[in-house]
Design a protein around this motif. Structure first.
Motif, PDB file in Angstrom:
ATOM      1  N   ILE A 260      -7.633   6.908   0.417  1.00 34.35           N
ATOM      2  CA  ILE A 260      -7.343   7.444   1.748  1.00 34.35           C
ATOM      3  C   ILE A 260      -8.581   8.118   2.346  1.00 34.35           C
ATOM      4  CG2 ILE A 260      -6.025   9.216   2.985  1.00 34.35           C
ATOM      5  CD1 ILE A 260      -3.721   8.627   0.950  1.00 34.35           C
ATOM      6  N   VAL A 261      -9.306   8.881   1.542  1.00 35.65           N
ATOM      7  CA  VAL A 261     -10.403   9.693   2.090  1.00 35.65           C
ATOM      8  C   VAL A 261     -11.769   9.020   2.028  1.00 35.65           C
ATOM      9  CG1 VAL A 261      -9.188  11.837   1.568  1.00 35.65           C
ATOM     10  CG2 VAL A 261     -10.809  10.909  -0.099  1.00 35.65           C
ATOM     11  N   SER A 262     -11.909   7.926   1.223  1.00 38.93           N
ATOM     12  CA  SER A 262     -13.270   7.405   1.053  1.00 38.93           C
ATOM     13  C   SER A 262     -13.412   5.894   1.113  1.00 38.93           C
ATOM     14  CB  SER A 262     -13.847   7.894  -0.290  1.00 38.93           C
ATOM     15  OG  SER A 262     -13.065   7.407  -1.372  1.00 38.93           O
ATOM     16  N   ASP A 263     -12.329   5.138   1.106  1.00 35.79           N
ATOM     17  CA  ASP A 263     -12.453   3.680   1.104  1.00 35.79           C
ATOM     18  C   ASP A 263     -12.550   3.175   2.543  1.00 35.79           C
ATOM     19  OD1 ASP A 263     -12.352   0.969   0.798  1.00 35.79           O
ATOM     20  OD2 ASP A 263     -10.689   0.961  -0.624  1.00 35.79           O
TER      21      ASP A 263
ATOM     22  N   ARG B  39      -4.244   0.599   9.453  1.00 38.88           N
ATOM     23  CA  ARG B  39      -2.829   0.427   9.121  1.00 38.88           C
ATOM     24  C   ARG B  39      -2.578   0.619   7.636  1.00 38.88           C
ATOM     25  NH1 ARG B  39       0.759  -1.648  12.719  1.00 38.88           N
ATOM     26  NH2 ARG B  39      -0.033  -2.356  14.742  1.00 38.88           N
ATOM     27  N   LYS B  40      -3.468   0.103   6.794  1.00 40.69           N
ATOM     28  CA  LYS B  40      -3.280   0.269   5.344  1.00 40.69           C
ATOM     29  C   LYS B  40      -3.504   1.709   4.912  1.00 40.69           C
ATOM     30  CE  LYS B  40      -4.290  -2.874   2.355  1.00 40.69           C
ATOM     31  NZ  LYS B  40      -4.951  -3.907   1.520  1.00 40.69           N
ATOM     32  N   VAL B  41      -4.444   2.393   5.544  1.00 44.14           N
ATOM     33  CA  VAL B  41      -4.651   3.814   5.224  1.00 44.14           C
ATOM     34  C   VAL B  41      -3.402   4.619   5.608  1.00 44.14           C
ATOM     35  CG1 VAL B  41      -5.971   5.868   5.795  1.00 44.14           C
ATOM     36  CG2 VAL B  41      -7.152   3.719   5.381  1.00 44.14           C
ATOM     37  N   ILE B  42      -2.848   4.335   6.784  1.00 41.28           N
ATOM     38  CA  ILE B  42      -1.657   5.047   7.222  1.00 41.28           C
ATOM     39  C   ILE B  42      -0.490   4.766   6.277  1.00 41.28           C
ATOM     40  CG2 ILE B  42       0.099   5.137   9.053  1.00 41.28           C
ATOM     41  CD1 ILE B  42      -2.230   4.641  11.044  1.00 41.28           C
ATOM     42  N   ALA B  43      -0.352   3.501   5.850  1.00 39.12           N
ATOM     43  CA  ALA B  43       0.730   3.144   4.930  1.00 39.12           C
ATOM     44  C   ALA B  43       0.539   3.835   3.585  1.00 39.12           C
ATOM     45  CB  ALA B  43       0.767   1.627   4.741  1.00 39.12           C
ATOM     46  N   LEU B  44      -0.664   3.827   3.068  1.00 43.07           N
ATOM     47  CA  LEU B  44      -0.953   4.470   1.796  1.00 43.07           C
ATOM     48  C   LEU B  44      -0.687   5.964   1.874  1.00 43.07           C
ATOM     49  CD1 LEU B  44      -2.111   3.811  -1.026  1.00 43.07           C
ATOM     50  CD2 LEU B  44      -4.385   4.265  -0.117  1.00 43.07           C
TER      51      LEU B  44
ATOM     52  N   ALA C  94       0.829  -1.203   0.000  1.00 47.11           N
ATOM     53  CA  ALA C  94       0.000   0.000   0.000  1.00 47.11           C
ATOM     54  C   ALA C  94       0.864   1.255   0.000  1.00 47.11           C
ATOM     55  CB  ALA C  94      -0.938  -0.005   1.206  1.00 47.11           C
ATOM     56  N   MET C  95       1.925   1.242   0.797  1.00 49.26           N
ATOM     57  CA  MET C  95       2.811   2.405   0.834  1.00 49.26           C
ATOM     58  C   MET C  95       3.478   2.618  -0.522  1.00 49.26           C
ATOM     59  SD  MET C  95       5.848   3.371   3.535  1.00 49.26           S
ATOM     60  CE  MET C  95       4.660   3.740   4.835  1.00 49.26           C
TER      61      MET C  95
ATOM     62  N   GLY D 121      -2.186   9.910 -11.946  1.00 56.50           N
ATOM     63  CA  GLY D 121      -3.268   8.945 -11.827  1.00 56.50           C
ATOM     64  C   GLY D 121      -3.159   8.112 -10.561  1.00 56.50           C
ATOM     65  N   ALA D 122      -1.935   7.677 -10.251  1.00 59.05           N
ATOM     66  CA  ALA D 122      -1.721   6.883  -9.045  1.00 59.05           C
ATOM     67  C   ALA D 122      -1.987   7.714  -7.798  1.00 59.05           C
ATOM     68  CB  ALA D 122      -0.297   6.337  -9.031  1.00 59.05           C
ATOM     69  N   LYS D 123      -1.570   8.979  -7.826  1.00 61.49           N
ATOM     70  CA  LYS D 123      -1.807   9.838  -6.667  1.00 61.49           C
ATOM     71  C   LYS D 123      -3.311  10.068  -6.467  1.00 61.49           C
ATOM     72  CE  LYS D 123       2.482  10.622  -5.525  1.00 61.49           C
ATOM     73  NZ  LYS D 123       3.055   9.900  -4.358  1.00 61.49           N
ATOM     74  N   ALA D 124      -4.039  10.254  -7.568  1.00 61.91           N
ATOM     75  CA  ALA D 124      -5.483  10.475  -7.464  1.00 61.91           C
ATOM     76  C   ALA D 124      -6.165   9.238  -6.888  1.00 61.91           C
ATOM     77  CB  ALA D 124      -6.057  10.821  -8.835  1.00 61.91           C
ATOM     78  N   ALA D 125      -5.738   8.059  -7.358  1.00 65.90           N
ATOM     79  CA  ALA D 125      -6.335   6.823  -6.846  1.00 65.90           C
ATOM     80  C   ALA D 125      -6.011   6.632  -5.367  1.00 65.90           C
ATOM     81  CB  ALA D 125      -5.816   5.636  -7.661  1.00 65.90           C
TER      82      ALA D 125
END
Length: 230
Positions: A212-215, A221-226, A193-194, A203-207
């Motif tokens: 980060i904000v909606s999934d 932990r995965k949100v923090i890594a991303l 994820a990081m 495109g990758a940054k937008a995804a």
């Protein structure tokens, strides 16, 4: 002071060196000393620092904070190259398999630039789970003779190498997925994820941002890594 790069390596007392490093950092953080002076001190004195905790802390401050936040963007590549060269000297002189070797390797990965890509690929090819075709391709690159003797290129270090390659634009989604397949642990998922968050294209940054904000299906932990990669 201007004399510090010449004086600090000669200080035998580890506590005295730690105090000097702390004072030098405080001066830069507080705007009393220019960032470049701290980097000059790091290049001159850090290779001789014996305390690994101090070594790692100073290197992290130099690469992530001074170069990453304090320097103008136009000066960052040259500054990282200077740090990488200094760390490479420490890495070459470290005892194989030692903690000092590992600390220097981690520091090198934080500072590696485009010219270091063949070396990073060779390290990755030398680690567990590397395929023979990748090893053959990397082994022929200029300046790439595999990982340093004694350096354990384990799963954790492989992810650090891959993340730096991603940041440098030298690895992409397919490489991240291949490494995730090699490391199916929870830690591997977070590292993947990081790396995805670090992909250097719009495109990758937008995804990554959308995730980060909606999934809401992602773990904390995965949100923090991303977010860390982003």
């Amino acid at each position: 002071p201007a004399a510090l790069p010449g004086l600090l390596p000669g200080l035998a007392d580890p506590l005295a060196r730690a105090v000097v490093w702390s004072a030098a950092w405080d001066a830069v953080r507080d705007g009393e000393s220019p960032p470049g002076s701290f980097l000059d001190l790091v290049v001159a004195a850090l290779p001789g620092e014996k305390n690994l905790s101090v070594y790692a802390m100073v290197l992290r401050l130099a690469a992530a904070t001074v170069v990453g936040q304090f320097l103008p963007a136009a000066d960052r590549a040259a500054a990282l190259a200077g740090l990488a060269a200094a760390i490479a000297g420490t890495l070459a002189a470290a005892d194989p398999g030692s903690q000092r070797q590992l600390a220097a390797a981690r520091g090198y990965l934080a500072c590696a630039g485009p010219y270091d890509v063949p070396i990073l690929r060779a390290w990755l090819a030398a680690g567990p789970g590397a395929d023979s075709a990748g090893a053959a391709a990397s082994g022929g690159a200029a300046g790439s003779g595999g990982a340093p003797d004694g350096l354990a290129v384990d799963a954790e270090l492989r992810w650090l190498i891959l993340r730096r390659l991603v940041v440098l634009g030298a690895a992409g989604p397919a490489d991240i997925e291949a490494e995730r397949q090699r490391d199916r642990s929870a830690s591997g998922e977070e590292h993947a994820a990081m790396c995805r968050g670090a992909l250097p294209d719009a495109g990758a940054k937008a995804a990554a941002w959308r995730s980060i904000v909606s999934d809401v299906s992602l773990s904390n932990r995965k949100v923090i890594a991303l977010a860390g990669g982003f």
